[in-house]
Design an enzyme around this catalytic site. Structure first.
Site, mmCIF file in Angstrom:
data_model
loop_
_atom_site.group_PDB
_atom_site.id
_atom_site.type_symbol
_atom_site.label_atom_id
_atom_site.label_comp_id
_atom_site.label_asym_id
_atom_site.label_seq_id
_atom_site.Cartn_x
_atom_site.Cartn_y
_atom_site.Cartn_z
ATOM 1 N N ASP A 8 0.711 -1.164 0.028
ATOM 2 C CA ASP A 8 -0.009 0.208 -0.119
ATOM 3 C C ASP A 8 1.000 1.283 -0.119
ATOM 4 O O ASP A 8 2.198 1.181 0.341
ATOM 5 C CB ASP A 8 -0.750 -0.259 1.186
ATOM 6 N N ASP A 10 -0.259 5.306 0.830
ATOM 7 C CA ASP A 10 -0.595 6.202 1.741
ATOM 8 C C ASP A 10 -0.529 5.359 3.136
ATOM 9 O O ASP A 10 -1.480 4.444 3.445
ATOM 10 C CB ASP A 10 -1.556 6.783 1.744
ATOM 11 N N ASP A 166 -1.460 -0.855 6.059
ATOM 12 C CA ASP A 166 -1.528 -0.145 7.389
ATOM 13 C C ASP A 166 -3.137 -0.271 7.688
ATOM 14 O O ASP A 166 -3.415 0.200 8.974
ATOM 15 C CB ASP A 166 -1.115 1.047 7.370
#
Length: 215
Positions: A8, A10, A166
């Site tokens: 991922d 961001d 995240d």
């Protein structure tokens, strides 16, 4: 052994929340809506910019999401690298993974143009074998299509692929694609959300990643 690690963007590779917040708040001000503190944006992000704009609007103004998006895009184009930076230790972790023969890729709900611009500026042109962002023809994460497309481009099977992210969106995307996942607790959402999403492996810092992924 893993042959492909899909990241991922961001909240995993980069801390971009301040630039995202500034762009949305700029649009909110132009539309004469209340702005939000930085802390609120850690929970607004994660499902693409249209959803970010929708979440930032007051409950009775969700029909203004397109108007906010039209103000977000030009501002973010000019300012997406003002405050955005890689997380400490991420360069070293990526280098160790590549040295071990693991291909690297990015899968993000951020639009393709923004993803390529930010990744190339921060990480250069050759760090990742594949960068896929959001587009109109592919459903966003947690739909698995983006991961399946990356695996096809990189020539790897699900059993040799891992997703690193995240948020619950990343863990669910990995599950939907039938691949392993590592939750990054240094990112936007934190340990509790990752555990509730079913993450079995949690990395406290980028330095943990080579230890988990190189076998």
């Amino acid at each position: 052994m893993y042959q492909l690690a899909i990241f991922d963007l961001d909240g995993t590779l980069i801390n971009s929340v301040e630039d995202l917040a500034n762009a949305v708040n700029h649009g909110l001000q132009e539309l004469h809506f209340p702005v939000h503190p930085l802390e609120a944006y850690y929970h607004f992000v994660g499902n693409g910019v249209p959803k970010l704009c929708e979440r930032a609007l007051p409950p009775d103004a969700k029909d203004q999401a397109d108007a906010l998006l039209k103000r977000f895009n030009p501002y973010y184009t000019m300012h997406c690298l003002d405050c955005t930076k890689p997380y400490p230790g991420i360069f070293s972790a990526l280098e160790r993974l590549r040295d071990a023969g693991i291909q690297l890729a990015v899968a993000t709900n951020k639009t393709q143009d923004f993803a390529e611009k930010i990744v190339s500026h921060i990480f250069g042109e050759k760090q990742f074998n594949c960068i896929l962002g959001g587009n109109a023809s592919r459903p966003k994460k947690p739909s698995p299509e983006i991961l399946l497309e990356i695996m096809q481009q990189c020539g790897t099977a699900p059993e040799h692929t891992v997703m690193i992210g995240d948020s619950d969106v990343d863990i669910l995307t990995a599950r939907n694609a039938g691949i392993d996942a590592v939750g990054c607790i240094w990112g936007f959402r934190g340990e509790e959300e990752l555990r509730e999403a079913g993450a079995k492996i949690l990395a406290a810092s980028p330095a943990d990643l080579p230890r988990f992924l190189i076998k």
